[in-house]
Scaffold this motif. Sequence first.
Motif, PDB file in Angstrom:
ATOM      1  N   TRP A  20     120.235 -48.466 -19.753  1.00 37.63           N
ATOM      2  CA  TRP A  20     120.557 -48.332 -18.326  1.00 37.63           C
ATOM      3  C   TRP A  20     121.879 -47.575 -18.168  1.00 37.63           C
ATOM      4  O   TRP A  20     122.920 -48.031 -18.623  1.00 37.63           O
ATOM      5  CB  TRP A  20     120.637 -49.723 -17.710  1.00 37.63           C
ATOM      6  CG  TRP A  20     120.851 -49.749 -16.229  1.00 37.63           C
ATOM      7  CD1 TRP A  20     120.572 -48.769 -15.323  1.00 37.63           C
ATOM      8  CD2 TRP A  20     121.382 -50.840 -15.479  1.00 37.63           C
ATOM      9  NE1 TRP A  20     120.887 -49.173 -14.051  1.00 37.63           N
ATOM     10  CE2 TRP A  20     121.392 -50.447 -14.127  1.00 37.63           C
ATOM     11  CE3 TRP A  20     121.851 -52.107 -15.827  1.00 37.63           C
ATOM     12  CZ2 TRP A  20     121.857 -51.283 -13.106  1.00 37.63           C
ATOM     13  CZ3 TRP A  20     122.306 -52.940 -14.819  1.00 37.63           C
ATOM     14  CH2 TRP A  20     122.314 -52.527 -13.475  1.00 37.63           C
ATOM     15  N   GLU A  22     103.997 -45.600 -19.691  1.00 40.95           N
ATOM     16  CA  GLU A  22     104.006 -44.140 -19.666  1.00 40.95           C
ATOM     17  C   GLU A  22     102.600 -43.623 -19.353  1.00 40.95           C
ATOM     18  O   GLU A  22     101.605 -44.185 -19.829  1.00 40.95           O
ATOM     19  CB  GLU A  22     104.469 -43.584 -21.017  1.00 40.95           C
ATOM     20  CG  GLU A  22     105.922 -43.860 -21.350  1.00 40.95           C
ATOM     21  CD  GLU A  22     106.888 -43.020 -20.532  1.00 40.95           C
ATOM     22  OE1 GLU A  22     106.476 -41.939 -20.050  1.00 40.95           O
ATOM     23  OE2 GLU A  22     108.051 -43.448 -20.360  1.00 40.95           O
ATOM     24  N   ARG A  69     114.667 -44.141 -23.734  1.00 37.95           N
ATOM     25  CA  ARG A  69     115.283 -43.932 -22.414  1.00 37.95           C
ATOM     26  C   ARG A  69     115.221 -45.207 -21.559  1.00 37.95           C
ATOM     27  O   ARG A  69     115.094 -45.153 -20.337  1.00 37.95           O
ATOM     28  CB  ARG A  69     114.633 -42.765 -21.654  1.00 37.95           C
ATOM     29  CG  ARG A  69     114.845 -41.411 -22.305  1.00 37.95           C
ATOM     30  CD  ARG A  69     114.474 -40.261 -21.369  1.00 37.95           C
ATOM     31  NE  ARG A  69     114.550 -38.990 -22.064  1.00 37.95           N
ATOM     32  CZ  ARG A  69     113.526 -38.448 -22.748  1.00 37.95           C
ATOM     33  NH1 ARG A  69     112.364 -39.090 -22.800  1.00 37.95           N
ATOM     34  NH2 ARG A  69     113.657 -37.292 -23.360  1.00 37.95           N
ATOM     35  N   ILE A  72     108.053 -49.888 -18.384  1.00 39.01           N
ATOM     36  CA  ILE A  72     107.371 -48.672 -17.926  1.00 39.01           C
ATOM     37  C   ILE A  72     106.101 -48.465 -18.735  1.00 39.01           C
ATOM     38  O   ILE A  72     106.127 -48.515 -19.974  1.00 39.01           O
ATOM     39  CB  ILE A  72     108.271 -47.425 -18.081  1.00 39.01           C
ATOM     40  CG1 ILE A  72     109.519 -47.532 -17.209  1.00 39.01           C
ATOM     41  CG2 ILE A  72     107.502 -46.148 -17.743  1.00 39.01           C
ATOM     42  CD1 ILE A  72     110.517 -46.415 -17.452  1.00 39.01           C
ATOM     43  N   ASP A 103     115.315 -37.426 -13.732  1.00 36.95           N
ATOM     44  CA  ASP A 103     114.747 -38.395 -12.803  1.00 36.95           C
ATOM     45  C   ASP A 103     114.815 -39.822 -13.320  1.00 36.95           C
ATOM     46  O   ASP A 103     114.322 -40.746 -12.665  1.00 36.95           O
ATOM     47  CB  ASP A 103     113.282 -38.029 -12.510  1.00 36.95           C
ATOM     48  CG  ASP A 103     113.145 -36.705 -11.773  1.00 36.95           C
ATOM     49  OD1 ASP A 103     114.070 -36.365 -11.007  1.00 36.95           O
ATOM     50  OD2 ASP A 103     112.131 -36.013 -11.984  1.00 36.95           O
ATOM     51  N   GLU A 104     115.396 -40.011 -14.497  1.00 36.87           N
ATOM     52  CA  GLU A 104     115.440 -41.342 -15.104  1.00 36.87           C
ATOM     53  C   GLU A 104     116.871 -41.779 -15.381  1.00 36.87           C
ATOM     54  O   GLU A 104     117.704 -40.976 -15.800  1.00 36.87           O
ATOM     55  CB  GLU A 104     114.646 -41.348 -16.419  1.00 36.87           C
ATOM     56  CG  GLU A 104     113.180 -40.993 -16.270  1.00 36.87           C
ATOM     57  CD  GLU A 104     112.438 -41.004 -17.593  1.00 36.87           C
ATOM     58  OE1 GLU A 104     112.838 -41.797 -18.477  1.00 36.87           O
ATOM     59  OE2 GLU A 104     111.498 -40.218 -17.753  1.00 36.87           O
ATOM     60  N   SER A 105     117.132 -43.071 -15.163  1.00 31.68           N
ATOM     61  CA  SER A 105     118.440 -43.656 -15.475  1.00 31.68           C
ATOM     62  C   SER A 105     118.319 -44.887 -16.350  1.00 31.68           C
ATOM     63  O   SER A 105     119.294 -45.605 -16.552  1.00 31.68           O
ATOM     64  CB  SER A 105     119.181 -44.024 -14.178  1.00 31.68           C
ATOM     65  OG  SER A 105     119.427 -42.882 -13.394  1.00 31.68           O
ATOM     66  N   PRO A 120     121.901 -40.272 -14.294  1.00 29.25           N
ATOM     67  CA  PRO A 120     120.610 -39.975 -14.929  1.00 29.25           C
ATOM     68  C   PRO A 120     120.774 -39.367 -16.319  1.00 29.25           C
ATOM     69  O   PRO A 120     121.817 -38.801 -16.665  1.00 29.25           O
ATOM     70  CB  PRO A 120     119.971 -38.973 -13.962  1.00 29.25           C
ATOM     71  CG  PRO A 120     120.622 -39.242 -12.644  1.00 29.25           C
ATOM     72  CD  PRO A 120     122.030 -39.632 -12.978  1.00 29.25           C
ATOM     73  N   TYR A 121     119.713 -39.479 -17.095  1.00 28.49           N
ATOM     74  CA  TYR A 121     119.686 -38.875 -18.424  1.00 28.49           C
ATOM     75  C   TYR A 121     119.791 -37.365 -18.308  1.00 28.49           C
ATOM     76  O   TYR A 121     119.150 -36.744 -17.445  1.00 28.49           O
ATOM     77  CB  TYR A 121     118.389 -39.243 -19.148  1.00 28.49           C
ATOM     78  CG  TYR A 121     118.397 -40.630 -19.749  1.00 28.49           C
ATOM     79  CD1 TYR A 121     118.847 -40.840 -21.042  1.00 28.49           C
ATOM     80  CD2 TYR A 121     117.955 -41.727 -19.010  1.00 28.49           C
ATOM     81  CE1 TYR A 121     118.848 -42.116 -21.601  1.00 28.49           C
ATOM     82  CE2 TYR A 121     117.957 -43.005 -19.562  1.00 28.49           C
ATOM     83  CZ  TYR A 121     118.410 -43.188 -20.856  1.00 28.49           C
ATOM     84  OH  TYR A 121     118.433 -44.449 -21.396  1.00 28.49           O
TER      85      TYR A 121
END
Length: 547
Positions: free
Chosen positions: A311, A190, A308, A188, A321-323, A315-316
């Motif tokens: 996996w 950022e 983050r 990712i 919105d993130e896993s 989701p967190y």
Amino acid sequence: MKKLLAVLAALFLAQATSADTLIDNVNGYTLDEDNKVVRFNAMLIGDDGRVKNLLSRGDKGPKAVDFRLDGKGRTLIPGIIDAHGHVMGLGLAALTLDLSDTNSLQEAQAKIAAYAAANPRPRWIVGRGWNQEKWGLGRFPTAADIDAVVSDRPVWLERVDGHAGWANTLAMKEAGIATETKSPSGGIIEKVGGKPSGIFVDAASELVAKVVPPPLPIVRDRAFMAAQESLLSNGITAVADMGTSAADWSVIRRAGDHGRLRVRILSYSSGLEPLLAVAGTEPTPWLYDSKLKMVGVKLYSDGALGSRGAWLKQPYADAPDESGLGFLSDTMLRNLMSRAAMDGFQVAVHAIGDAANAQLLGAIEELALTYEGDRRWRVEHAQIVDPADLTRFAEHGIIASMQPVHQSSDWRMAEARMGLERLGGAYAWRSMLENDVPLAFGSDFPVESPNPFPGLAVAITRRDAQGQPPGGWMPEQALILSEALAAFTTGAAYAGFAEDRLGSLEKGKLADFIFIDRDIFRSTPEQIRETQVLETWLGGRKVWERD
């Protein structure tokens, strides 16, 4: 003449058999084949560097030895084996900018500025160790945060866990990073306001790292020697090097060729390419008198919790919105593992999140049907496991290679990332043992200090250096000291197929041991944490001594 030859032969044999070393008057501890604590007061070592006998008070000692050392009643234990570390990472960290001791962004900025002023060359400023969670920043740092103190030189800094990088604007420019640059698979970039922020997570880090000039061979050699000194000073006599590159292997071989290799290294290649280039079609033999061997391969299934990138199945909690990031498809993971296993290499896979662990367990369950026998599949970290998956670790001889100090560093963050209700299988050492899963402990240096004694203290208390949380974090997962020591010695040796020569001071094994400044079996956890190594011995020879 025959009688004379017989007498000479007898004298020669007598001299040869007397070339032993007696380590006497010690408060000795080791573990037997069942990991039960064995105490002794003296140890006889043969000229081959292996243990010949352990003696207790009242036992009849040898009549003649080549060398006798009075241990002066000091405590002697087997050398510690770190089951998961990064040797060159530790050494390079010692030679570059280290931000691991910073407690705020402002401290980090001051340290970056001071380093730049003190080190006008090389042009690139590189380092590692930043941790936005430790800083209480509430966000990732940005390129602008570095630009405020250094804008005329490219800066590239790895996060403490190695799973994210922080660049300034000039570094991004030289790497060709622009607004339209897309995040690669497994990584990712950022962004803030639609533009790259300066943070690159997991696979995205390579976008910048590839343009950073690599260290010169002489710098790598210095880094290795610095790492070796650090390991020996902390009582580490052997380490599983997780992610050895071809360049790393060359550095270690140079040290061995010149007689400067003083720690044992079980090498796990960084992916398949170095594995096949170095070892070819089977694990290498032991080199340099059992000091170096390429055993297998290190693969990655996901990232880290702090960035983050771990996996998760859900989701967190603090980022709905993130896993996290699954680096490999099921097919890709199985193919890579199969390619290594078909030639008899051991497979070690980094898996932190519960989804990554579940994926890896599924792959092992399938591959074990094809690759039978004693494979000792390794799960590196196994930090966040769905409680429903814990029993699956006991199948197919899977080894849980874990790092106790991660729990003490991460428990607050883990609660924020996951929520308590999802942490029933987190850092679950007791559950692993109760399910007959072999444990191998390490530190993951340089993510954490290579010092094993804080790890032992955490393993038996589930508390950090400040004694938090009171009573321990999920204390039902704590171990007793003998279990924790076993994971750092016999368990770590077993995890690397080295139990025939390493891990304990049993007859026939290599005499790798350390003198320490206290009896850890008669100390509080706080005292264990503060233990200092006095001497480190490898193969019956002293290789390090505290001034």
